[in-house]
Design a protein around this motif. Structure first.
Motif, short mmCIF file in Angstrom:
data_model
loop_
_atom_site.label_atom_id
_atom_site.label_comp_id
_atom_site.label_asym_id
_atom_site.label_seq_id
_atom_site.Cartn_x
_atom_site.Cartn_y
_atom_site.Cartn_z
N VAL A 35 0.84 -1.20 0.00
CA VAL A 35 0.00 0.00 0.00
C VAL A 35 0.87 1.24 0.00
CG1 VAL A 35 -1.83 1.27 1.18
CG2 VAL A 35 -1.80 -1.24 1.25
N ILE A 36 0.53 2.17 -0.88
CA ILE A 36 1.21 3.47 -0.97
C ILE A 36 0.25 4.54 -0.43
CG2 ILE A 36 2.31 5.15 -2.48
CD1 ILE A 36 2.78 2.84 -4.48
N TYR A 37 0.63 5.17 0.66
CA TYR A 37 -0.16 6.26 1.22
C TYR A 37 0.37 7.58 0.68
CZ TYR A 37 -2.18 2.88 4.42
OH TYR A 37 -2.85 1.80 4.94
N MET A 38 -0.55 8.43 0.19
CA MET A 38 -0.14 9.69 -0.43
C MET A 38 -0.91 10.85 0.16
SD MET A 38 0.45 8.58 -4.42
CE MET A 38 1.28 10.14 -4.75
N HIS A 39 -0.23 11.97 0.30
CA HIS A 39 -0.83 13.19 0.83
C HIS A 39 -1.38 14.04 -0.32
CE1 HIS A 39 1.20 11.84 4.41
NE2 HIS A 39 2.36 11.85 3.75
N ASP A 40 -2.15 15.08 0.02
CA ASP A 40 -2.80 15.92 -1.00
C ASP A 40 -3.58 15.03 -1.97
OD1 ASP A 40 -1.91 18.60 -0.24
OD2 ASP A 40 0.09 17.94 -0.84
N GLY A 41 -4.41 14.17 -1.40
CA GLY A 41 -5.08 13.13 -2.17
C GLY A 41 -5.91 13.62 -3.35
N GLN A 42 -6.43 14.84 -3.26
CA GLN A 42 -7.22 15.37 -4.36
C GLN A 42 -6.39 15.58 -5.62
OE1 GLN A 42 -6.43 17.00 -1.59
NE2 GLN A 42 -5.61 19.01 -2.10
N ASN A 43 -5.05 15.62 -5.46
CA ASN A 43 -4.16 15.84 -6.60
C ASN A 43 -3.56 14.55 -7.15
OD1 ASN A 43 -4.52 18.58 -6.08
ND2 ASN A 43 -2.66 18.74 -4.87
N VAL A 44 -3.81 13.43 -6.51
CA VAL A 44 -3.09 12.20 -6.82
C VAL A 44 -3.54 11.56 -8.13
CG1 VAL A 44 -2.79 9.80 -6.04
CG2 VAL A 44 -2.41 11.72 -4.46
N PHE A 45 -4.82 11.68 -8.46
CA PHE A 45 -5.34 10.99 -9.64
C PHE A 45 -5.71 11.99 -10.74
CE2 PHE A 45 -6.28 8.16 -6.01
CZ PHE A 45 -5.49 7.09 -6.38
N SER A 46 -6.95 12.37 -10.79
CA SER A 46 -7.45 13.17 -11.91
C SER A 46 -7.27 14.66 -11.69
CB SER A 46 -8.95 12.87 -12.12
OG SER A 46 -9.51 13.77 -13.02
N GLY A 47 -7.05 15.36 -12.80
CA GLY A 47 -7.01 16.82 -12.74
C GLY A 47 -8.35 17.44 -12.42
N GLU A 48 -9.41 16.66 -12.54
CA GLU A 48 -10.75 17.19 -12.25
C GLU A 48 -10.91 17.54 -10.78
OE1 GLU A 48 -13.61 14.38 -13.60
OE2 GLU A 48 -13.03 14.54 -15.71
N THR A 49 -10.19 16.87 -9.91
CA THR A 49 -10.28 17.16 -8.48
C THR A 49 -9.05 17.90 -7.96
OG1 THR A 49 -9.29 15.01 -7.89
CG2 THR A 49 -11.69 15.11 -8.08
N ALA A 50 -8.02 18.03 -8.78
CA ALA A 50 -6.75 18.60 -8.33
C ALA A 50 -6.88 20.09 -8.03
CB ALA A 50 -5.68 18.37 -9.38
N SER A 51 -6.09 20.53 -7.07
CA SER A 51 -6.13 21.92 -6.64
C SER A 51 -5.76 22.89 -7.75
CB SER A 51 -5.18 22.12 -5.46
OG SER A 51 -5.52 21.27 -4.38
N PHE A 52 -4.85 22.48 -8.64
CA PHE A 52 -4.36 23.39 -9.68
C PHE A 52 -4.60 22.85 -11.08
CE2 PHE A 52 -1.82 24.04 -5.84
CZ PHE A 52 -2.13 25.37 -5.58
N GLY A 53 -5.59 21.95 -11.21
CA GLY A 53 -6.03 21.52 -12.52
C GLY A 53 -5.24 20.39 -13.15
N LYS A 54 -4.22 19.88 -12.45
CA LYS A 54 -3.42 18.78 -12.98
C LYS A 54 -3.21 17.74 -11.89
CE LYS A 54 -0.47 16.28 -15.31
NZ LYS A 54 -0.89 15.38 -16.41
N GLY A 55 -3.59 16.51 -12.17
CA GLY A 55 -3.37 15.43 -11.21
C GLY A 55 -2.09 14.68 -11.51
N TRP A 56 -1.61 13.94 -10.53
CA TRP A 56 -0.40 13.14 -10.71
C TRP A 56 -0.66 11.92 -11.60
CZ3 TRP A 56 3.47 12.49 -6.18
CH2 TRP A 56 3.62 13.68 -5.48
N GLU A 57 -1.92 11.48 -11.66
CA GLU A 57 -2.29 10.28 -12.43
C GLU A 57 -1.39 9.10 -12.06
OE1 GLU A 57 -2.43 11.47 -16.54
OE2 GLU A 57 -4.38 12.44 -16.26
#
Length: 259
Positions: A35-57
């Motif tokens: 399991v990989i735990y990641m912070h700023d979870g809204q930014n981890v996947f899709s840009g639709e939820t990311a704070s600045f419009g780009k997700g890490w995917e």
């Protein structure tokens, strides 16, 4: 992509927070995964939820390196100052003076220890109980202030967290306290791995490229003295942004999970 969202109340703000859980759908549900735990979870996947419009995917990075792993991404607070509180283990008046956000507060930080305790003692047991995991194989990844709390987690809970990646760490935050904490910690075992990096063009608020480079250099040197398998990269022309972290993820995962 299939992401399960759950709500949990963290002890730091005592408000509901979204936890985003990703498990590759092509794998059997009973296959035990790290399991990989990641912070700023809204930014981890899709840009639709990311704070600045780009997700890490990150799910794409997992597939690119053919890594069988789960991601548990914890959203950060909506308020930027609350985020500083949560990701800084120590109260820091210098942090208040250096942030880019006006505030009436006299101090910032100091909730990071409770946040990490919650991950280790509440969230991780929940994940291990409800999903097929390898409980002894736990990774933590964060950027900027997420890098600060990830480094803290590695040395606060080395018996739990075996791999850490701290990208573009906001090393100027809690700098003296974090450095002293690392230096006073015992040497970690051969199973531990730590990746750190910083770009040469990183700025945030009043913090300059020199601030980022110097503090990361010093912290990385301290980490190398404690972690046998450690890697530190200075990325030419890289800025402080999700687009950069997304590009680096495949290589980071290869290092963390190489045999």
């Amino acid at each position: 992509m299939s992401i399960i969202e759950i709500e949990r109340t963290l002890p730091t703000l005592e408000l509901p927070r979204t936890i985003r859980i990703y498990r590759p759908t092509e794998l059997p549900a009973d296959e035990a995964l790290p399991v990989i735990y990641m912070h700023d979870g809204q930014n981890v996947f899709s840009g639709e939820t990311a704070s600045f419009g780009k997700g890490w995917e990150v799910h794409h990075a997992l597939h690119a390196v053919k890594l069988h792993a789960m991601i548990v991404a914890i959203d950060s607070p909506d308020d930027a100052m609350d985020r500083y509180d949560e990701y800084a283990p120590w109260t820091d008046e210098a942090l208040l003076m250096r942030t880019a956000y006006p505030s009436h507060r006299t101090t910032i930080g100091g909730h990071g220890k409770r946040y990490m305790d919650w991950i280790v003692h509440e969230l991780k047991p929940y994940i291990d109980e409800h999903y097929a995991t390898v409980p002894t194989d736990t990774t933590m990844i964060g950027s900027s202030m997420g890098g600060v709390i990830s480094l803290y987690g590695l040395f606060a809970y080395p018996e739990i967290i075996t791999r850490v990646a701290a990208l573009s760490t906001a090393g100027w935050a809690n700098f003296s306290s974090l450095l002293e904490f690392i230096e006073r910690s015992p040497n970690l075992s051969e199973q531990h791995r730590c990746y750190m990096d910083v770009g040469t063009k990183e700025i945030s608020g009043p913090m300059t490229e020199i601030d980022y480079l110097h503090t990361n250099d010093v912290l990385a040197q301290a980490v190398r003295r404690k972690v046998e398998t450690a890697r530190y990269e200075v990325i030419p022309d890289a800025i402080h942004h999700e687009t950069e972290w997304a590009k680096r993820m495949p290589d980071i995962l290869r290092f963390l999970f190489s045999s």
